[in-house]
Design a protein around this motif. Structure first.
Motif, PDB file in Angstrom:
ATOM      1  N   PRO A 134      55.047  77.915  13.428  1.00 34.29           N
ATOM      2  CA  PRO A 134      54.271  78.961  12.744  1.00 34.29           C
ATOM      3  C   PRO A 134      52.808  78.995  13.155  1.00 34.29           C
ATOM      4  N   ALA A 135      52.190  77.825  13.424  1.00 35.18           N
ATOM      5  CA  ALA A 135      50.781  77.816  13.819  1.00 35.18           C
ATOM      6  C   ALA A 135      50.584  78.504  15.163  1.00 35.18           C
ATOM      7  N   GLY A 136      51.381  78.101  16.154  1.00 35.75           N
ATOM      8  CA  GLY A 136      51.231  78.685  17.479  1.00 35.75           C
ATOM      9  C   GLY A 136      51.535  80.165  17.512  1.00 35.75           C
ATOM     10  N   LEU A 137      52.596  80.574  16.838  1.00 39.03           N
ATOM     11  CA  LEU A 137      52.957  81.993  16.817  1.00 39.03           C
ATOM     12  C   LEU A 137      51.929  82.819  16.059  1.00 39.03           C
ATOM     13  N   MET A 138      51.443  82.284  14.942  1.00 37.95           N
ATOM     14  CA  MET A 138      50.449  83.025  14.167  1.00 37.95           C
ATOM     15  C   MET A 138      49.163  83.194  14.963  1.00 37.95           C
ATOM     16  N   LEU A 139      48.732  82.135  15.639  1.00 41.93           N
ATOM     17  CA  LEU A 139      47.532  82.227  16.468  1.00 41.93           C
ATOM     18  C   LEU A 139      47.731  83.245  17.584  1.00 41.93           C
ATOM     19  N   GLY A 140      48.898  83.201  18.208  1.00 43.35           N
ATOM     20  CA  GLY A 140      49.189  84.157  19.271  1.00 43.35           C
ATOM     21  C   GLY A 140      49.123  85.590  18.790  1.00 43.35           C
ATOM     22  N   HIS A 141      49.697  85.864  17.634  1.00 44.41           N
ATOM     23  CA  HIS A 141      49.665  87.226  17.079  1.00 44.41           C
ATOM     24  C   HIS A 141      48.238  87.661  16.744  1.00 44.41           C
ATOM     25  N   LEU A 142      47.448  86.751  16.162  1.00 48.49           N
ATOM     26  CA  LEU A 142      46.069  87.097  15.810  1.00 48.49           C
ATOM     27  C   LEU A 142      45.251  87.405  17.065  1.00 48.49           C
ATOM     28  N   LEU A 143      45.438  86.636  18.114  1.00 47.04           N
ATOM     29  CA  LEU A 143      44.704  86.880  19.358  1.00 47.04           C
ATOM     30  C   LEU A 143      45.140  88.193  20.008  1.00 47.04           C
ATOM     31  N   ARG A 144      46.431  88.447  20.066  1.00 40.77           N
ATOM     32  CA  ARG A 144      46.906  89.690  20.676  1.00 40.77           C
ATOM     33  C   ARG A 144      46.417  90.909  19.890  1.00 40.77           C
ATOM     34  N   ALA A 145      46.343  90.773  18.555  1.00 39.12           N
ATOM     35  CA  ALA A 145      45.844  91.880  17.735  1.00 39.12           C
ATOM     36  C   ALA A 145      44.387  92.222  18.059  1.00 39.12           C
ATOM     37  N   GLU A 146      43.650  91.236  18.595  1.00 39.07           N
ATOM     38  CA  GLU A 146      42.252  91.451  18.969  1.00 39.07           C
ATOM     39  C   GLU A 146      42.090  91.698  20.464  1.00 39.07           C
ATOM     40  N   GLY A 147      43.200  91.863  21.174  1.00 38.98           N
ATOM     41  CA  GLY A 147      43.129  92.159  22.596  1.00 38.98           C
ATOM     42  C   GLY A 147      42.920  90.966  23.485  1.00 38.98           C
ATOM     43  N   VAL A 148      43.119  89.765  22.971  1.00 35.53           N
ATOM     44  CA  VAL A 148      42.975  88.547  23.770  1.00 35.53           C
ATOM     45  C   VAL A 148      44.326  88.196  24.390  1.00 35.53           C
ATOM     46  N   ASP A 149      44.352  87.965  25.669  1.00 39.91           N
ATOM     47  CA  ASP A 149      45.598  87.620  26.365  1.00 39.91           C
ATOM     48  C   ASP A 149      45.947  86.155  26.129  1.00 39.91           C
ATOM     49  N   CYS A 150      47.222  85.904  25.881  1.00 41.51           N
ATOM     50  CA  CYS A 150      47.655  84.529  25.643  1.00 41.51           C
ATOM     51  C   CYS A 150      49.142  84.389  25.948  1.00 41.51           C
ATOM     52  N   VAL A 151      49.550  83.157  26.174  1.00 45.97           N
ATOM     53  CA  VAL A 151      50.955  82.816  26.394  1.00 45.97           C
ATOM     54  C   VAL A 151      51.267  81.604  25.533  1.00 45.97           C
ATOM     55  N   VAL A 152      52.424  81.619  24.897  1.00 41.95           N
ATOM     56  CA  VAL A 152      52.867  80.503  24.063  1.00 41.95           C
ATOM     57  C   VAL A 152      53.971  79.748  24.798  1.00 41.95           C
ATOM     58  N   LEU A 153      53.842  78.420  24.868  1.00 38.79           N
ATOM     59  CA  LEU A 153      54.854  77.566  25.502  1.00 38.79           C
ATOM     60  C   LEU A 153      55.542  76.732  24.432  1.00 38.79           C
ATOM     61  N   GLU A 154      56.863  76.662  24.475  1.00 38.49           N
ATOM     62  CA  GLU A 154      57.640  75.908  23.481  1.00 38.49           C
ATOM     63  C   GLU A 154      58.724  75.088  24.169  1.00 38.49           C
ATOM     64  N   ARG A 155      58.774  73.811  23.818  1.00 38.01           N
ATOM     65  CA  ARG A 155      59.746  72.896  24.431  1.00 38.01           C
ATOM     66  C   ARG A 155      61.172  73.214  24.017  1.00 38.01           C
ATOM     67  N   GLN A 156      61.368  73.635  22.772  1.00 42.61           N
ATOM     68  CA  GLN A 156      62.707  73.837  22.237  1.00 42.61           C
ATOM     69  C   GLN A 156      63.173  75.286  22.419  1.00 42.61           C
TER      70      GLN A 156
ATOM     71  N   MET B 251      50.446  81.819  37.250  1.00 45.52           N
ATOM     72  CA  MET B 251      50.141  82.707  36.135  1.00 45.52           C
ATOM     73  C   MET B 251      48.721  82.440  35.652  1.00 45.52           C
ATOM     74  N   LYS B 252      48.043  83.495  35.192  1.00 44.95           N
ATOM     75  CA  LYS B 252      46.705  83.351  34.650  1.00 44.95           C
ATOM     76  C   LYS B 252      46.603  84.136  33.354  1.00 44.95           C
ATOM     77  N   THR B 253      45.987  83.527  32.335  1.00 43.71           N
ATOM     78  CA  THR B 253      45.765  84.213  31.062  1.00 43.71           C
ATOM     79  C   THR B 253      44.509  83.642  30.439  1.00 43.71           C
ATOM     80  N   GLN B 254      44.125  84.145  29.269  1.00 42.91           N
ATOM     81  CA  GLN B 254      42.897  83.667  28.642  1.00 42.91           C
ATOM     82  C   GLN B 254      43.119  82.412  27.797  1.00 42.91           C
ATOM     83  N   VAL B 255      44.236  82.371  27.071  1.00 40.16           N
ATOM     84  CA  VAL B 255      44.518  81.233  26.194  1.00 40.16           C
ATOM     85  C   VAL B 255      45.971  80.807  26.369  1.00 40.16           C
ATOM     86  N   ALA B 256      46.183  79.526  26.583  1.00 41.51           N
ATOM     87  CA  ALA B 256      47.534  78.959  26.551  1.00 41.51           C
ATOM     88  C   ALA B 256      47.708  78.268  25.210  1.00 41.51           C
TER      89      ALA B 256
END
Length: 389
Positions: free
Chosen positions: A12-34, A1-6
């Motif tokens: 809340p920090a990771g999800l909020m950052l992910g939403h802010l980046l996607r709103a600006e058209g930046v590709d990202c994937v969030v990984l969560e252990r739980q 897999m390839k994306t701009q930001v992992a």
């Protein structure tokens, strides 16, 4: 897999950052252990500064926050006999909102699929590689199968125990820590709050906090030695202690009930520098911990995310790298100010085992000064509602 930001961590920090980046058209994937249920099961604080509220507004995810959040114009300091009210709205023109961190996480989590934010839960063995290069990557396992994500940047939002901070070489790292000699014994209970605003109490028996999650759900704390066990504190013993420590006025309005959650949380102040190394940025508890006195943890994470989102968006949309280069210094400037406030309020409102008559006299003098000084109250209010971002 390839994306701009992992993004490592779906709190809340990771999800909020992910939403802010996607709103600006930046590709990202969030990984969560739980699992999602585990993430939502974490009981956390919920006093929101304007930075956190404004980010949710910016994302258009503030409908429940506005409908269910409790706007607080001030809070109170108690010395066992009286309440010293800090009128934040009158002193600063700003308020805070009581809305549980779990609810923030739920709002962000529920909106992820529709907004194209990919979150992969239940990952294991997360490792960060080549963070000093322009082609870092993350490896992990999912369902026993090895996976790899190639990225341009990594955002470590994985808390104090996650792998992100540990990927920074010890040769460039600096750690600052103060471990406190007590923990907060907290109970969550479905009863109305004893007061319309938060109360931080300093009593000869120890510290207490009366807070709320809603008009029908309350959160109370008392400080206890780290040697104490939850099973040694049945509900009635906690209620009796709260009635003593909070003082006569709040005690008269306490509604007792059966706890639905009870735990002891240790307290520490911790800062890790730098918050950026190579092409990896740290946000939230991965880089700093504050004692819960003053409710800065989630809000500091939100300001980190604000700076990180600005820097990453500028890089991908305009090719500007200055924000990335300056991220650590900008974030740490606010972190240290919030650490100072949380530390000073903790020192003011708790009885430390090593303190003697002099230290106690200083607490009394400080509370007297706060009670009589608009300037002192303004300073506290400015810090409580959140310093400028």
């Amino acid at each position: 897999m390839k994306t701009q930001v992992a993004i490592i961590g779906a709190g809340p920090a990771g999800l909020m950052l992910g939403h802010l980046l996607r709103a600006e058209g930046v590709d990202c994937v969030v990984l969560e252990r739980q699992t999602p249920d585990y993430v939502l099961g974490r009981i956390r604080a919920g006093v929101l500064e304007q930075i956190t509220v404004s980010l949710m507004e910016r994302l258009g995810l503030d409908a429940r926050l506005k409908a269910e959040g409790l706007v607080e114009a001030g809070f109170n300091l108690a010395d066992g006999e009286r309440l010293i009210r800090i009128d934040c709205e009158a002193l600063t023109g700003k308020t805070v909102v009581v809305y549980g961190q779990t609810e923030i996480t739920r709002d962000l989590m529920n909106a992820a699929p529709a907004r194209g934010l990919e979150v992969i839960y239940g990952v294991a063995d997360v490792a960060l590689h080549d963070i000093e290069s322009d082609a870092p990557y993350v490896t992990y396992t999912k369902g026993g199968a090895a996976q790899r994500i190639d990225v341009r940047f990594i955002a470590g939002c994985d808390g104090f125990h996650g792998p992100s901070r540990k990927a920074i070489p010890a040769s460039v790292a600096r750690e600052f820590e103060r471990v406190y000699p007590f923990g907060w014994l907290g109970i969550l209970v479905d009863v109305p709050p004893c007061h319309s605003e938060l109360i931080y109490a300093n009593h000869e028996h120890g510290f207490a906090l009366a807070s709320m999650r809603s008009k029908t759900r309350s959160r109370y704390y008392i400080d206890v030695p780290l040697t104490e066990k939850v099973e040694d504190w049945p509900d009635e013993r906690i209620w009796d202690e709260l009635a003593i420590r909070l003082g006569p006025e709040p005690a008269a309005n306490i509604t007792r009930g059966r706890s639905i959650e009870k735990s002891i949380a240790p307290l520490r102040s911790y800062v890790f520098e730098p918050m950026r190394h190579g092409n990896m940025l740290l946000c939230g508890d991965a880089a700093h911990i504050v004692p819960p006195t003053g409710a800065k943890g989630l809000n500091l994470a939100a300001s980190d995310v604000h700076y990180a989102a600005e820097a990453l968006t500028a890089f991908f949309r305009r090719g500007e790298a200055d924000g990335i280069a300056g991220y650590s210094a900008k974030a740490l400037a606010r972190v240290w100010k919030s650490e100072r406030f949380s530390w000073s309020l903790t020192k003011l409102m708790h009885r430390f085992p090593e303190d003697g008559p002099f230290e106690r006299a200083m607490q009394v003098a400080e509370l007297e000064y706060i009670a009589s000084s608009r300037a002192a109250q303004t300073s506290i209010a400015e810090n409580y509602v959140g310093l400028p971002v």
